[in-house]
Design a protein around this motif. Sequence first.
Motif, PDB file in Angstrom:
ATOM      1  N   ALA A  10      38.926  32.640  33.906  1.00  0.00           N
ATOM      2  CA  ALA A  10      38.752  34.083  33.718  1.00  0.00           C
ATOM      3  C   ALA A  10      38.244  34.731  35.005  1.00  0.00           C
ATOM      4  O   ALA A  10      38.651  35.847  35.359  1.00  0.00           O
ATOM      5  CB  ALA A  10      37.780  34.350  32.572  1.00  0.00           C
ATOM      6  N   PHE A  11      37.366  34.028  35.728  1.00  0.00           N
ATOM      7  CA  PHE A  11      36.849  34.565  36.989  1.00  0.00           C
ATOM      8  C   PHE A  11      37.969  34.742  38.009  1.00  0.00           C
ATOM      9  O   PHE A  11      38.059  35.784  38.668  1.00  0.00           O
ATOM     10  CB  PHE A  11      35.772  33.648  37.554  1.00  0.00           C
ATOM     11  N   LEU A  12      38.839  33.731  38.157  1.00  0.00           N
ATOM     12  CA  LEU A  12      39.917  33.817  39.140  1.00  0.00           C
ATOM     13  C   LEU A  12      40.875  34.957  38.799  1.00  0.00           C
ATOM     14  O   LEU A  12      41.336  35.681  39.687  1.00  0.00           O
ATOM     15  CB  LEU A  12      40.675  32.486  39.206  1.00  0.00           C
ATOM     16  N   GLU A  13      41.166  35.136  37.495  1.00  0.00           N
ATOM     17  CA  GLU A  13      42.032  36.245  37.076  1.00  0.00           C
ATOM     18  C   GLU A  13      41.339  37.584  37.309  1.00  0.00           C
ATOM     19  O   GLU A  13      41.963  38.546  37.783  1.00  0.00           O
ATOM     20  CB  GLU A  13      42.405  36.079  35.608  1.00  0.00           C
ATOM     21  N   TYR A  14      40.051  37.642  36.960  1.00  0.00           N
ATOM     22  CA  TYR A  14      39.301  38.891  37.150  1.00  0.00           C
ATOM     23  C   TYR A  14      39.259  39.272  38.632  1.00  0.00           C
ATOM     24  O   TYR A  14      39.448  40.441  38.991  1.00  0.00           O
ATOM     25  CB  TYR A  14      37.872  38.723  36.624  1.00  0.00           C
ATOM     26  N   ARG A  15      39.020  38.256  39.499  1.00  0.00           N
ATOM     27  CA  ARG A  15      38.947  38.525  40.938  1.00  0.00           C
ATOM     28  C   ARG A  15      40.265  39.102  41.452  1.00  0.00           C
ATOM     29  O   ARG A  15      40.263  40.057  42.243  1.00  0.00           O
ATOM     30  CB  ARG A  15      38.592  37.226  41.673  1.00  0.00           C
ATOM     31  N   GLN A  16      41.378  38.546  40.983  1.00  0.00           N
ATOM     32  CA  GLN A  16      42.686  39.050  41.411  1.00  0.00           C
ATOM     33  C   GLN A  16      42.949  40.444  40.852  1.00  0.00           C
ATOM     34  O   GLN A  16      43.435  41.340  41.566  1.00  0.00           O
ATOM     35  CB  GLN A  16      43.785  38.081  40.955  1.00  0.00           C
ATOM     36  N   GLU A  17      42.619  40.631  39.554  1.00  0.00           N
ATOM     37  CA  GLU A  17      42.825  41.941  38.934  1.00  0.00           C
ATOM     38  C   GLU A  17      41.953  43.011  39.605  1.00  0.00           C
ATOM     39  O   GLU A  17      42.384  44.149  39.796  1.00  0.00           O
ATOM     40  CB  GLU A  17      42.504  41.862  37.439  1.00  0.00           C
ATOM     41  N   ARG A  18      40.720  42.631  39.967  1.00  0.00           N
ATOM     42  CA  ARG A  18      39.810  43.574  40.607  1.00  0.00           C
ATOM     43  C   ARG A  18      40.365  43.998  41.969  1.00  0.00           C
ATOM     44  O   ARG A  18      40.313  45.176  42.354  1.00  0.00           O
ATOM     45  CB  ARG A  18      38.449  42.914  40.784  1.00  0.00           C
ATOM     46  N   LEU A  76      38.800  37.262  25.811  1.00  0.00           N
ATOM     47  CA  LEU A  76      37.712  38.220  25.607  1.00  0.00           C
ATOM     48  C   LEU A  76      37.012  38.547  26.922  1.00  0.00           C
ATOM     49  O   LEU A  76      36.633  39.700  27.166  1.00  0.00           O
ATOM     50  CB  LEU A  76      36.702  37.651  24.610  1.00  0.00           C
ATOM     51  N   GLU A  77      36.840  37.523  27.774  1.00  0.00           N
ATOM     52  CA  GLU A  77      36.163  37.760  29.051  1.00  0.00           C
ATOM     53  C   GLU A  77      36.947  38.740  29.905  1.00  0.00           C
ATOM     54  O   GLU A  77      36.372  39.596  30.589  1.00  0.00           O
ATOM     55  CB  GLU A  77      35.952  36.430  29.772  1.00  0.00           C
ATOM     56  N   LYS A  78      38.277  38.643  29.873  1.00  0.00           N
ATOM     57  CA  LYS A  78      39.096  39.599  30.620  1.00  0.00           C
ATOM     58  C   LYS A  78      38.980  41.000  30.013  1.00  0.00           C
ATOM     59  O   LYS A  78      38.925  41.994  30.733  1.00  0.00           O
ATOM     60  CB  LYS A  78      40.554  39.125  30.635  1.00  0.00           C
ATOM     61  N   THR A  79      38.942  41.055  28.656  1.00  0.00           N
ATOM     62  CA  THR A  79      38.792  42.347  27.975  1.00  0.00           C
ATOM     63  C   THR A  79      37.460  42.994  28.323  1.00  0.00           C
ATOM     64  O   THR A  79      37.386  44.200  28.603  1.00  0.00           O
ATOM     65  CB  THR A  79      38.899  42.160  26.451  1.00  0.00           C
ATOM     66  N   ILE A  80      36.393  42.189  28.326  1.00  0.00           N
ATOM     67  CA  ILE A  80      35.056  42.698  28.655  1.00  0.00           C
ATOM     68  C   ILE A  80      35.039  43.235  30.086  1.00  0.00           C
ATOM     69  O   ILE A  80      34.484  44.314  30.355  1.00  0.00           O
ATOM     70  CB  ILE A  80      33.998  41.590  28.464  1.00  0.00           C
ATOM     71  N   ALA A  81      35.664  42.490  31.006  1.00  0.00           N
ATOM     72  CA  ALA A  81      35.701  42.941  32.408  1.00  0.00           C
ATOM     73  C   ALA A  81      36.467  44.261  32.531  1.00  0.00           C
ATOM     74  O   ALA A  81      36.057  45.174  33.256  1.00  0.00           O
ATOM     75  CB  ALA A  81      36.344  41.862  33.277  1.00  0.00           C
ATOM     76  N   ARG A  82      37.614  44.366  31.783  1.00  0.00           N
ATOM     77  CA  ARG A  82      38.415  45.596  31.844  1.00  0.00           C
ATOM     78  C   ARG A  82      37.641  46.779  31.267  1.00  0.00           C
ATOM     79  O   ARG A  82      37.619  47.876  31.856  1.00  0.00           O
ATOM     80  CB  ARG A  82      39.720  45.383  31.071  1.00  0.00           C
ATOM     81  N   LEU A  83      36.981  46.569  30.117  1.00  0.00           N
ATOM     82  CA  LEU A  83      36.218  47.654  29.486  1.00  0.00           C
ATOM     83  C   LEU A  83      35.030  48.063  30.353  1.00  0.00           C
ATOM     84  O   LEU A  83      34.676  49.247  30.429  1.00  0.00           O
ATOM     85  CB  LEU A  83      35.736  47.221  28.097  1.00  0.00           C
ATOM     86  N   ASP A  84      34.409  47.081  30.993  1.00  0.00           N
ATOM     87  CA  ASP A  84      33.274  47.379  31.859  1.00  0.00           C
ATOM     88  C   ASP A  84      33.711  48.238  33.048  1.00  0.00           C
ATOM     89  O   ASP A  84      33.020  49.179  33.455  1.00  0.00           O
ATOM     90  CB  ASP A  84      32.655  46.069  32.344  1.00  0.00           C
TER      91      ASP A  84
END
Length: 591
Positions: A203-211, A537-545
């Motif tokens: 989830a971190f690697l995906e979040y980092r790329q999405e960010r 859920l972790e990706k959803t939380i990051a997106r909502l945040d």
Amino acid sequence: MSVLLQLVKGEKSYGDQMLLDQADVTLYENVKVGFVGRNGAGKSTLLRVLLGEEDLDSGEIIRSPDLRIGYLRQHDPFQPGESAMDFLLRDSGQPDWKCGAVAGQFELKGDYLEGPISALSGGWQTRVKLAALLLHEPNLLVLDEPTNFLDLRTQILLEHFLRGFNQACLIVSHDRSFLSQTCSETLELSRGKLTMYPGQIEAFLEYRQERKEHDERINAAVEAKQKQLQRFIDKNRARASTASQAKSKSKQLERLQLVDIAAEEAVAHIRVPSVEPRKGPAVRCEGMAIGYPNNTVAKDITLEIEHGERAAIVGDNGQGKTTLLRTLVESLKPVEGEVRWGYGCEIGTYAQHVYSSLPPDQTVVEYLDYVAKPGTTTQELLAGAGAMLFRGGHTKKKVSVLSGGERARLCLAGLLLGTYNILVLDEPGNHLDVETIESLLDALADYEGTVIFTSHDRHFMKRLATSVIEVRDGHVRNYGGDYESYLYAVNIEIDDGERERNSRAKSSPGVEQAAQPTRTQADWKEEKKLQREISKLEKTIARLDDRKRELNDKLANTPDASEAMKVHEELTEVQTQLTEAEDRWLELQSE
């Protein structure tokens, strides 16, 4: 949760390289953290700082008075001639029944427990060290690349142990599967900064790329708006009738700020040899035995590997995987029978410890010139070096000053400058960081030759292997299933062993241990399903945040009352969704 260890505004440099730059991190009790970062980023340095073995240039380390660190050291703490039980008794001061019970968690029994430690493989010696750590009852385990050179069974035993270890962990590893199975949070060290992410590595690697992509889109929109405003200002500021509007636009332009995006860190771009695809058997063995004088490791081997396969050689340490590979590439003669390669096979080999035997006085480019095919131009040598991140002055560095990861990349660069249509790779991912491993996997997926390989990295195995060859108990066989099936079978064997041990423990005086429930394939799949939902859920939380921050910023800069009310209503809805997602995440974590 109470704080065990805290780094505040830490700074540490070597020469002109800043490893820690005003870095902050807090480690809490009962939280398991996976620690990632590029080779050379400073992860091992930070561990030594946290352990008190090195000082910061500036900053502060705050340790809880209750902190008890257990550190898995790479050197051997054993005395000549002692057994594993002798070492556990000496190191821990605990009674023999407790040492035996803890050793049993790592399948240390019989000759493995009572025989000399010097006779055990590196993987089994690591099990002894882990048992010793547990006997000291630490509340923070620090593990530095614990899976390097560990076989699959020992990795899974270590995962079981860590999942049942109800204390904090800080684990440095490039093994994504291992971190996914053991750690609930991810810590990254990059350019001297520490970033803690409240989720697992995937989830971190995906979040980092999405960010990164999100910030790039924001900057593109801001730049477009800046150009639009600048054109208006240039056109209208000289006119009396529109000068006030131009002034207003100038203030808007001043408020527009680009998001600061760090420059991309260099990533290896691995290029495999371009070869013609072939069909039919690449190699055949019939009635073959492998081993050494007076020691036959495996016999009655009948084996066939087709051109284009990605054949994974699996088995516990000491069973003969490397012996089989050495025999296939004819660096070791068979005890019986022979190896028959197909016509036109050119074999390139990457050995597990080859990077430790590189000529120390050669430079990077000199070594590549030495191993490359005749006729390779200087430009091609530099391109091959550059693909593995050796650029500019780095091509003139002596092998003697290269790190383990740099030497591994150099060996791969030399191998890939050839014209080989067969690649035999023994643990190619050891000492490579996550990004380089991914680049290697992408390259091998496009390779039209044959790959025969061993690896302890399950992510690497799952992505690459098309067939599985098992070396076990003196025999070699085509497993007949994919790597997921093999992984499931090993998990079941370990679960059966744990149930047997728990059954014995219940009937043994002085040892109290709860019996483990039987795990079926359905249980295993349900666990995977839970992990996937947690990751989603972790990706959803990051997106909502992210959306929550955007709406807060928008609300602060919206002068119109009706528009501000709409933003407020959306912000309330996003907050509700975020709370629900976080509650569900906590519920799944407890499951």
